[in-house]
Motif scaffolding. Structure first.
Motif, PDB file in Angstrom:
ATOM      1  N   THR A  58       0.830  -1.212   0.000  1.00 18.82           N
ATOM      2  CA  THR A  58       0.000   0.000   0.000  1.00 18.82           C
ATOM      3  C   THR A  58       0.861   1.257   0.000  1.00 18.82           C
ATOM      4  N   ARG A  59       1.929   1.217   0.766  1.00 18.57           N
ATOM      5  CA  ARG A  59       2.836   2.372   0.805  1.00 18.57           C
ATOM      6  C   ARG A  59       3.480   2.601  -0.565  1.00 18.57           C
ATOM      7  N   LEU A  60       3.939   1.532  -1.196  1.00 23.11           N
ATOM      8  CA  LEU A  60       4.542   1.653  -2.521  1.00 23.11           C
ATOM      9  C   LEU A  60       3.553   2.216  -3.532  1.00 23.11           C
ATOM     10  N   VAL A  61       2.339   1.675  -3.518  1.00 24.01           N
ATOM     11  CA  VAL A  61       1.322   2.080  -4.495  1.00 24.01           C
ATOM     12  C   VAL A  61       0.908   3.537  -4.284  1.00 24.01           C
ATOM     13  N   LEU A  62       0.698   3.940  -3.027  1.00 24.10           N
ATOM     14  CA  LEU A  62       0.276   5.309  -2.735  1.00 24.10           C
ATOM     15  C   LEU A  62       1.313   6.311  -3.223  1.00 24.10           C
ATOM     16  N   ASN A  63       2.575   6.014  -2.984  1.00 23.41           N
ATOM     17  CA  ASN A  63       3.635   6.938  -3.394  1.00 23.41           C
ATOM     18  C   ASN A  63       3.906   6.889  -4.893  1.00 23.41           C
ATOM     19  N   ALA A  64       3.668   5.724  -5.511  1.00 26.05           N
ATOM     20  CA  ALA A  64       3.873   5.611  -6.957  1.00 26.05           C
ATOM     21  C   ALA A  64       2.755   6.307  -7.732  1.00 26.05           C
ATOM     22  N   LEU A  65       1.510   6.163  -7.276  1.00 24.34           N
ATOM     23  CA  LEU A  65       0.377   6.744  -7.992  1.00 24.34           C
ATOM     24  C   LEU A  65       0.110   8.198  -7.612  1.00 24.34           C
ATOM     25  N   GLY A  66       0.400   8.555  -6.352  1.00 23.65           N
ATOM     26  CA  GLY A  66       0.018   9.874  -5.860  1.00 23.65           C
ATOM     27  C   GLY A  66      -1.385   9.835  -5.276  1.00 23.65           C
ATOM     28  N   TRP A 105       3.820   4.592   8.727  1.00 20.50           N
ATOM     29  CA  TRP A 105       3.370   3.733   7.621  1.00 20.50           C
ATOM     30  C   TRP A 105       3.377   4.486   6.286  1.00 20.50           C
ATOM     31  N   LEU A 106       2.822   5.703   6.278  1.00 20.69           N
ATOM     32  CA  LEU A 106       2.663   6.474   5.049  1.00 20.69           C
ATOM     33  C   LEU A 106       3.521   7.740   5.113  1.00 20.69           C
ATOM     34  N   LYS A 107       4.190   8.048   4.044  1.00 16.01           N
ATOM     35  CA  LYS A 107       4.989   9.275   4.011  1.00 16.01           C
ATOM     36  C   LYS A 107       4.087  10.505   4.102  1.00 16.01           C
ATOM     37  N   ASN A 108       2.990  10.467   3.352  1.00 16.68           N
ATOM     38  CA  ASN A 108       2.038  11.577   3.355  1.00 16.68           C
ATOM     39  C   ASN A 108       0.655  11.049   3.742  1.00 16.68           C
ATOM     40  N   PRO A 117      -3.124  11.154   4.119  1.00 21.77           N
ATOM     41  CA  PRO A 117      -4.240  11.948   3.581  1.00 21.77           C
ATOM     42  C   PRO A 117      -5.106  12.520   4.698  1.00 21.77           C
ATOM     43  N   GLU A 118      -5.650  13.704   4.456  1.00 17.24           N
ATOM     44  CA  GLU A 118      -6.534  14.338   5.437  1.00 17.24           C
ATOM     45  C   GLU A 118      -7.747  13.452   5.701  1.00 17.24           C
ATOM     46  N   TYR A 119      -8.151  13.367   6.951  1.00 18.49           N
ATOM     47  CA  TYR A 119      -9.296  12.577   7.416  1.00 18.49           C
ATOM     48  C   TYR A 119      -9.012  11.062   7.497  1.00 18.49           C
ATOM     49  N   ALA A 120      -7.856  10.607   7.033  1.00 20.92           N
ATOM     50  CA  ALA A 120      -7.572   9.170   7.059  1.00 20.92           C
ATOM     51  C   ALA A 120      -7.577   8.627   8.486  1.00 20.92           C
ATOM     52  N   ILE A 121      -7.058   9.402   9.426  1.00 21.57           N
ATOM     53  CA  ILE A 121      -6.948   8.944  10.814  1.00 21.57           C
ATOM     54  C   ILE A 121      -8.326   8.847  11.474  1.00 21.57           C
ATOM     55  N   VAL A 122      -9.128   9.892  11.363  1.00 18.50           N
ATOM     56  CA  VAL A 122     -10.446   9.866  12.011  1.00 18.50           C
ATOM     57  C   VAL A 122     -11.355   8.838  11.336  1.00 18.50           C
ATOM     58  N   PHE A 123     -11.259   8.690   9.999  1.00 19.32           N
ATOM     59  CA  PHE A 123     -12.036   7.670   9.307  1.00 19.32           C
ATOM     60  C   PHE A 123     -11.696   6.281   9.833  1.00 19.32           C
ATOM     61  N   THR A 124     -10.402   6.013   9.960  1.00 23.77           N
ATOM     62  CA  THR A 124      -9.955   4.677  10.379  1.00 23.77           C
ATOM     63  C   THR A 124     -10.345   4.389  11.820  1.00 23.77           C
ATOM     64  N   ARG A 125     -10.244   5.382  12.675  1.00 23.35           N
ATOM     65  CA  ARG A 125     -10.643   5.175  14.081  1.00 23.35           C
ATOM     66  C   ARG A 125     -12.118   4.791  14.186  1.00 23.35           C
ATOM     67  N   LEU A 126     -12.964   5.498  13.464  1.00 21.70           N
ATOM     68  CA  LEU A 126     -14.398   5.223  13.535  1.00 21.70           C
ATOM     69  C   LEU A 126     -14.760   3.874  12.913  1.00 21.70           C
ATOM     70  N   ILE A 127     -14.111   3.533  11.805  1.00 23.65           N
ATOM     71  CA  ILE A 127     -14.440   2.263  11.162  1.00 23.65           C
ATOM     72  C   ILE A 127     -13.949   1.081  11.997  1.00 23.65           C
ATOM     73  N   LEU A 128     -12.853   1.256  12.735  1.00 23.76           N
ATOM     74  CA  LEU A 128     -12.381   0.191  13.623  1.00 23.76           C
ATOM     75  C   LEU A 128     -13.318   0.003  14.812  1.00 23.76           C
ATOM     76  N   MET A 129     -13.844   1.086  15.328  1.00 21.40           N
ATOM     77  CA  MET A 129     -14.824   0.983  16.418  1.00 21.40           C
ATOM     78  C   MET A 129     -16.057   0.212  15.956  1.00 21.40           C
ATOM     79  N   SER A 130     -16.505   0.504  14.733  1.00 18.25           N
ATOM     80  CA  SER A 130     -17.648  -0.231  14.176  1.00 18.25           C
ATOM     81  C   SER A 130     -17.314  -1.706  14.009  1.00 18.25           C
ATOM     82  N   SER A 131     -16.105  -1.996  13.577  1.00 12.34           N
ATOM     83  CA  SER A 131     -15.700  -3.384  13.346  1.00 12.34           C
ATOM     84  C   SER A 131     -15.657  -4.192  14.630  1.00 12.34           C
ATOM     85  N   MET A 132     -15.260  -3.572  15.737  1.00 10.64           N
ATOM     86  CA  MET A 132     -15.214  -4.304  16.998  1.00 10.64           C
ATOM     87  C   MET A 132     -16.614  -4.736  17.436  1.00 10.64           C
ATOM     88  N   VAL A 133     -17.578  -3.856  17.244  1.00 10.57           N
ATOM     89  CA  VAL A 133     -18.964  -4.224  17.572  1.00 10.57           C
ATOM     90  C   VAL A 133     -19.439  -5.334  16.637  1.00 10.57           C
TER      91      VAL A 133
END
Length: 508
Positions: free
Chosen positions: A29-37, A336-339, A341-357
Motif C-alpha cells: 500500500t505504501r509503494l502504491v500510494l507513493n507511486a500513484l500519488g 506507515w505512510l509518508k504523506n 491523507p486528510e481525514y484518514a486517521i479519524v475515518f480509520t478510528r471510527l471504522i475500527l470501532m464499528s468493526s469491533m462491535v
C-alpha cells in the motif's frame, strides 16, 4: 483430534498466513500510494471500488455455498455434496454472467455524470473498470472451490493460496514503481489478473483432492436443491448487495461533495480496517464450519456453545490490536505512510470501532445462517444498513464534515448488532439473550475498560513520539491478557487453553 483443537490448529495456519500477508500488504500500500500519488490512488479506490464490492459479494456467495457443504458434511452425506457442488457451479456461472452485464450497464452511468474524475484521467479510469469486470467473473466462479476448502477445514492450502496472492500484489506494486508509462492503467490491469491466477490454482487442487469436485451437472443436478440453494443465496445476496452498494456508495457520495483526494482517505481507512480485522477473521473462518456442521448434526447446544465462544474470541482478537492502534494512530500512520491523507486517521478510528462491535456479533449471525432461515433477517438488516448513506448525503448537502458519514455508520452498527441480529438469533436459532449478555457482553466490557484505562495513562502523561507508542503497547498487552484470563474466559475456555499449552510443552 477434538473440535476445539482442530479449530485452534486451523487458526494457527491462518495466523501464519496473516503474519506474512499483513506485512506484505502494508508495504505494498505504501509503494502504491507513493507511486500513484493521492489523486490517482483516490481514483483507483473510487472506480476500483468494485474490488471492495467483490470482496463483500465473494464472502456472501462463499458463505452460502459453504453453509450447504458444511451442513451435509455434518450429516455425513458425501453423495449430496456432489449435487451441491454441481448446482453451485451452475448457479455461480449464471451469476458471473449476470454481474458482467450489470457492471457494463452501470459503467455507462458512472462515467456520464455520477463520478467526479478529472477529464485527463477518465480513460485510465475506464481501463481500470473494464479490467475489473473481467476479474469479477473469475472471482465469482471460484466460490464453489473455496467453499469446498472451507467445508473440509483445509486452512493450510487456503493459507498458501493467500500468501501467493499477496506476493503477486507486491510484484505488481514493484512493477508500477519503475514503470515509465501510465502507472494507474498498468496497476488496474495487473491487479485484475490476480483473481484469475488464484481461481485456476484452486480449481486444479480441489479437483485432484476432493471427489465431490466433479463437474457433471447433467448427472448431479436436482431441481429441489437448486431452488433451496437459490433461495438461500438470493437472500444472502440481498443483504450483501446492500452492504456492497452502501460501501461503494460511500466513496461516490464522498467524491461528489469533496473530490478524489477524500477517496484516498476512504481507501486508506478501508484497507487498514481490513488488515486489522484479519486477526479475528482468521478465527471466524476456522470456526464457521464447526457451527454449521453442529447444526447439521442436530446438536443445537454444541452450536450455541461454539457461537458464544466465537463471539468473544472474535472481539478479543480484534480488540487486542485495534484499541492500542486507535490510541496511537497518528504516529503509526506517519510511520506507515509518508504523506497521510486528510481525514484518514479519524475515518480509520471510527471504522475500527464499528468493526469491533460487528465482530462481537459475527458468530451470532453465522448461527442464524446455519439454520437456513435468513429471509426476514436480510430484509430488515438491509434497510438498516442503507440508512447511513442517505443521512450522510443530507448532512453533506447541509455543509457538514465528511466525518459524519462514519459516525452514522457506527450508530447503524450498534442498531444492527444489538437490535436486529440479536432479535433474529433468538427467534431462529434459540439464542438465550440474558445468557449472551452475561457470558459474552459483560466479559467484553470488563476486559475492554481495564485494558483501555491502563493504556490511556501513558497517552495522557507522555509526549507524542516513539517512546509513548512503545509505552502504550507495553502496558496494554499484559493488562489485556491478564484481564482476558481472569474475566474474559469461562472455565470451559480456560480448560481448552490450558490443554493446548500442555500439548505444546509436551512436544518440546
Amino acid at each position: 483430534m477434538s473440535t476445539a483443537h482442530r479449530v485452534i490448529k486451523n487458526t494457527g495456519f491462518l495466523y501464519a498466513k496473516m503474519a506474512i500477508t499483513m506485512f506484505i500488504s502494508l508495504y505494498t500500500t505504501r509503494l502504491v500510494l507513493n507511486a500513484l500519488g493521492a489523486s490517482d490512488f483516490g481514483i483507483f479506490n473510487l472506480v476500483g471500488g468494485a474490488i471492495a464490492m467483490l470482496g463483500f459479494l465473494h464472502a456472501a456467495m462463499s458463505s452460502s455455498t459453504q453453509r450447504f457443504m458444511s451442513f451435509y458434511e455434518g450429516q455425513g452425506d458425501v453423495e449430496k455434496q456432489k449435487y451441491i457442488f454441481n448446482v453451485s457451479s451452475v448457479l455461480h456461472f449464471g451469476i458471473a454472467i449476470g454481474l458482467v452485464i450489470i457492471l457494463l450497464v452501470a459503467g455507462y452511468f458512472f462515467f456520464n455524470g455520477i463520478l467526479n474524475i478529472p477529464p485527463d484521467r477518465v480513460f485510465a479510469a475506464k481501463v481500470i473498470y473494464g479490467s475489473l469486470i473481467l476479474s469479477t467473473a473469475f472471482t465469482v466462479m471460484s466460490v464453489p472451490y473455496e467453499a469446498v476448502l472451507n467445508a473440509h477445514e483445509n486452512m493450510l492450502y487456503y493459507s498458501i493460496v493467500g500468501i501467493v496472492e499477496s506476493l503477486l500484489k507486491l510484484a505488481v506494486a514493484l512493477i508500477i514503481v519503475y514503470y515509465a508509462g501510465d502507472k494507474l492503467v498498468l496497476y488496474g490491469i495487473l491487479m485484475a489478473v490476480i483473481p484469475f491466477v488464484s481461481r485456476t490454482v484452486m480449481q486444479v487442487y480441489c479437483r485432484r483432492k476432493y471427489s465431490e469436485c466433479t463437474i457433471a451437472p447433467k448427472r448431479y443436478f436436482e431441481k429441489g436443491l437448486m431452488k433451496e440453494m437459490t433461495g438461500f443465496a438470493g437472500w444472502s445476496f440481498l443483504g450483501t448487495a446492500v452492504a456492497m452498494l452502501t460501501s461503494y456508495g460511500q466513496g461516490i457520495v464522498l467524491n461528489m461533495f469533496f473530490g478524489t483526494k477524500i477517496n484516498a482517505s476512504h481507501g486508506i481507512a478501508t484497507q487498514a480496517n481490513g488488515q486489522i480485522n484479519v486477526f479475528s477473521y482468521n478465527m471466524m473462518k476456522a470456526l464457521t464450519p464447526v457451527i454449521v456442521k453442529s447444526e447439521g448434526e442436530g446438536n443445537r447446544d454444541k452450536m450455541l456453545q461454539a457461537t458464544f465462544m466465537g463471539s468473544k474470541l472474535a472481539y478479543f482478537l480484534l480488540a487486542l490490536f485495534a484499541i492500542p492502534i486507535i490510541i496511537e494512530m497518528p504516529y503509526i500512520f506517519n510511520l506507515w505512510l509518508k504523506n497521510v491523507p486528510e481525514y484518514a486517521i479519524v475515518f480509520t478510528r471510527l471504522i475500527l470501532m464499528s468493526s469491533m462491535v460487528t465482530q462481537m456479533f459475527s458468530t451470532i449471525a453465522v448461527s442464524i445462517d446455519a439454520t437456513g432461515r435468513i429471509k426476514e433477517l436480510q430484509i430488515v438488516k438491509s434497510l438498516v444498513e442503507a440508512m447511513p448513506l442517505l443521512v450522510a448525503y443530507i448532512l453533506f448537502k447541509a455543509g457538514y464534515s465528511p466525518t459524519y458519514m462514519y459516525v452514522m455508520m457506527f450508530i447503524m452498527t450498534l442498531i444492527r448488532s444489538f437490535g436486529v441480529i440479536t432479535y433474529y438469533a433468538k427467534k431462529e436459532a434459540g439464542l438465550n439473550v440474558p445468557k449472551f449478555l452475561k457470558d459474552v457482553l459483560v466479559p467484553v466490557v470488563i476486559v475492554t475498560v481495564l485494558a483501555l484505562g491502563v493504556a490511556l495513562v501513558p497517552y495522557f502523561y507522555m509526549n507524542y513520539g516513539v517512546y509513548r507508542l512503545f509505552a502504550v503497547f507495553a502496558v496494554y498487552f499484559p493488562v489485556f491478557l491478564l484481564a482476558l484470563w481472569f474475566f474474559g474466559f469461562n472455565k470451559y475456555e480456560k480448560n481448552i487453553v490450558s490443554s493446548l499449552v500442555n500439548r505444546v510443552l509436551k512436544k518440546k
